[in-house]
Design a protein around this motif. Structure first.
Motif, mmCIF file in Angstrom:
data_model
loop_
_atom_site.group_PDB
_atom_site.id
_atom_site.type_symbol
_atom_site.label_atom_id
_atom_site.label_comp_id
_atom_site.label_asym_id
_atom_site.label_seq_id
_atom_site.Cartn_x
_atom_site.Cartn_y
_atom_site.Cartn_z
ATOM 1 N N SER A 174 -32.373 54.191 35.796
ATOM 2 C CA SER A 174 -31.555 55.250 36.398
ATOM 3 C C SER A 174 -32.287 56.584 36.318
ATOM 4 N N ARG A 230 -26.621 47.369 33.162
ATOM 5 C CA ARG A 230 -26.245 48.663 32.579
ATOM 6 C C ARG A 230 -26.112 48.555 31.058
ATOM 7 N N VAL A 237 -29.673 52.263 32.946
ATOM 8 C CA VAL A 237 -29.886 51.021 33.691
ATOM 9 C C VAL A 237 -31.193 50.448 33.168
ATOM 10 N N GLU A 282 -28.094 56.447 41.534
ATOM 11 C CA GLU A 282 -27.338 55.729 42.564
ATOM 12 C C GLU A 282 -27.989 54.423 42.988
ATOM 13 N N TRP A 283 -29.242 54.229 42.634
ATOM 14 C CA TRP A 283 -30.014 53.069 43.105
ATOM 15 C C TRP A 283 -29.352 51.738 42.743
ATOM 16 N N ILE A 284 -28.808 51.614 41.558
ATOM 17 C CA ILE A 284 -28.238 50.351 41.097
ATOM 18 C C ILE A 284 -27.023 49.934 41.929
ATOM 19 N N ASN A 285 -26.407 50.866 42.625
ATOM 20 C CA ASN A 285 -25.218 50.551 43.429
ATOM 21 C C ASN A 285 -25.542 49.716 44.666
ATOM 22 N N ASP A 286 -26.827 49.549 44.977
ATOM 23 C CA ASP A 286 -27.223 48.746 46.136
ATOM 24 C C ASP A 286 -27.178 47.243 45.857
ATOM 25 N N LYS A 317 -22.496 43.608 42.592
ATOM 26 C CA LYS A 317 -21.883 44.329 41.482
ATOM 27 C C LYS A 317 -21.849 43.516 40.190
ATOM 28 N N ASN A 344 -29.962 42.349 46.395
ATOM 29 C CA ASN A 344 -29.746 43.622 47.074
ATOM 30 C C ASN A 344 -28.751 43.421 48.224
ATOM 31 N N ALA A 355 -25.299 43.534 38.838
ATOM 32 C CA ALA A 355 -25.758 44.895 38.550
ATOM 33 C C ALA A 355 -25.093 45.436 37.281
ATOM 34 N N ASP A 356 -23.833 45.071 37.061
ATOM 35 C CA ASP A 356 -23.147 45.543 35.850
ATOM 36 C C ASP A 356 -23.871 45.070 34.596
#
Length: 396
Positions: free
Chosen positions: A84, A104, A109, A90-94, A97, A316, A100-101
């Motif tokens: 991050s 974290r 990240v 914001e990159w991880i939001n691509d 979910k 992605n 991606a969680d």
């Protein structure tokens, strides 16, 4: 971005077979052609040896530049670069979910989602057809109570050796608990253990009955050396509980018509999020170059290429639709992705909480002991719950 000085990045990886290693090396060569100043020293390590490898690196204090991993073990967390900070918050939001969680850790990240997997059942469609046993469509599906008699009939009438094989894995087993509404942790913070031991025990009893009714003797007790993947691929099992990472191999090696799903359900239809991450280490002398490679390999276009090559689900969300060369593979990926999307939130969050990493070992040991009759189902579940409770204490 290009760099003036040449850099060789040490990359620790695991593969399932020689073809996957060749495809991985080709991908690295592709990057080097685009970025001639960056080359790779690829170290192939068995998946089962990754934790030991990480422990060795951590003890020396000299980490590789990059590594593939399915979980960010506590031993390597202090060494992981915060993506991050390196790439942007914001990159991880691509990314998907649920997976991606898991990347974290607090406001950091610590990993990049590389590939996503879904657990589900594969069926030998030829065996069902030969036996005259209908497979329901994906929308209708079947319960475990409906499925077991049908798969036994399919095996018997088609002359196949076993009705069902199932990967001896904690994450593959726990899907069966998820399918009866059972999960370990809360779906939102604060993280708490929410196991109903009686419900978990009842479901484990059901699983043990399935091992007796439909699986090779000794498969889940450790008394058999049977390999579920080899049995199914060789046409010796009518059904195989595994995951989407098997699709590429089945497309190449299975000499029969096969399909993914519908995966049987209990009271709930559920898969489980799985997959792999790529991590960079903050001790790297080439951290900017390592981060640039992570950005490239997780970009939408390369994610689509990666998914097609390795038979995976793109991590992605912006990756263009993937059409595999094999129609059965395309249909299987779609079916398993849909099963993953329809799964309850806890099929993702149980994996996402860092606490779960210290529970997996207990899960597999306790379940195999229960199947072997060495301990009761209630004792097995009590061990899992204690491990989960301990994981909360350890994380404070």
């Amino acid at each position: 971005m290009s760099f003036a000085a040449a850099s060789e990045l040490k990359l620790v990886w695991y593969v399932d077979n020689d073809q996957e290693e060749a495809d991985t090396r080709a991908l690295l060569d592709q990057y080097t052609k685009l970025h001639p100043e960056t080359t790779f020293d690829l170290e192939i390590t068995p998946y089962d040896g990754m934790i030991q490898k990480f422990q060795q690196y951590a003890a020396s204090g000299i980490m590789p530049d990059l590594s593939l991993t399915s979980s960010m073990e506590p031993v390597i967390r202090p060494f992981l670069a915060d993506l991050s900070k390196e790439i942007g918050p914001e990159w991880i939001n691509d990314f998907v979910k649920g997976w991606a969680d898991g990347a974290r850790l607090g406001d950091k990240v610590i990993a990049a989602p590389l590939r996503v997997t879904s657990t589900g059942i594969f069926l030998n469609a030829d065996a069902f057809k030969k036996a005259g046993v209908a497979i329901p469509d994906q929308a209708t599906g079947w319960t475990w109570e409906e499925f077991i008699p049908k798969v036994k009939e399919a095996a018997e009438k088609s002359g196949i050796r076993y009705p069902l094989v199932w990967d001896v894995s904690a994450s593959r087993w726990i899907v069966h608990e998820y399918q009866y509404g059972n999960h370990i942790y809360t779906e939102k913070e604060p993280v708490k253990v929410v196991m109903d031991e009686a419900a978990w025990t009842s479901t484990l009893d059901k699983f043990i009955e399935i091992t007796k009714a439909a699986m090779p003797p000794g498969l889940w007790s450790g008394a058999s050396s049977d390999n579920p993947k080899e049995l199914f691929t060789a046409g010796q099992a009518a059904a195989y509980m595994s995951g989407s990472w098997q699709i590429a191999g089945l497309a190449t090696n299975a000499q029969f018509a096969w399909q993914a799903g519908p995966t049987p359900r209990g009271t709930v239809a559920s898969s489980i999020y799985g997959g792999d991450y790529i991590v960079a280490f903050n001790t790297s002398q080439h951290l900017p170059e390592a981060v640039e490679f992570i950005k490239w390999i997780t970009s939408p276009e390369i994610q689509a290429q990666y998914a097609k090559t390795f038979g995976m689900i793109p991590a992605n969300l912006k990756a263009p639709p993937v059409k595999y060369d094999n129609p059965a593979a395309t249909a299987a990926i779609t079916a398993m992705q849909n099963e993953l999307n329809a799964s309850p939130a806890y099929a993702a969050t149980d994996q996402a909480w860092p606490q779960m990493q210290s529970v997996w070992g207990t899960v597999k040991a306790a379940v195999t002991q229960a199947v072997a009759g060495q301990i009761s189902s209630a004792e097995a579940i009590a061990q899992i719950k204690k491990s989960a409770d301990d994981s909360l204490e350890a994380s404070k």
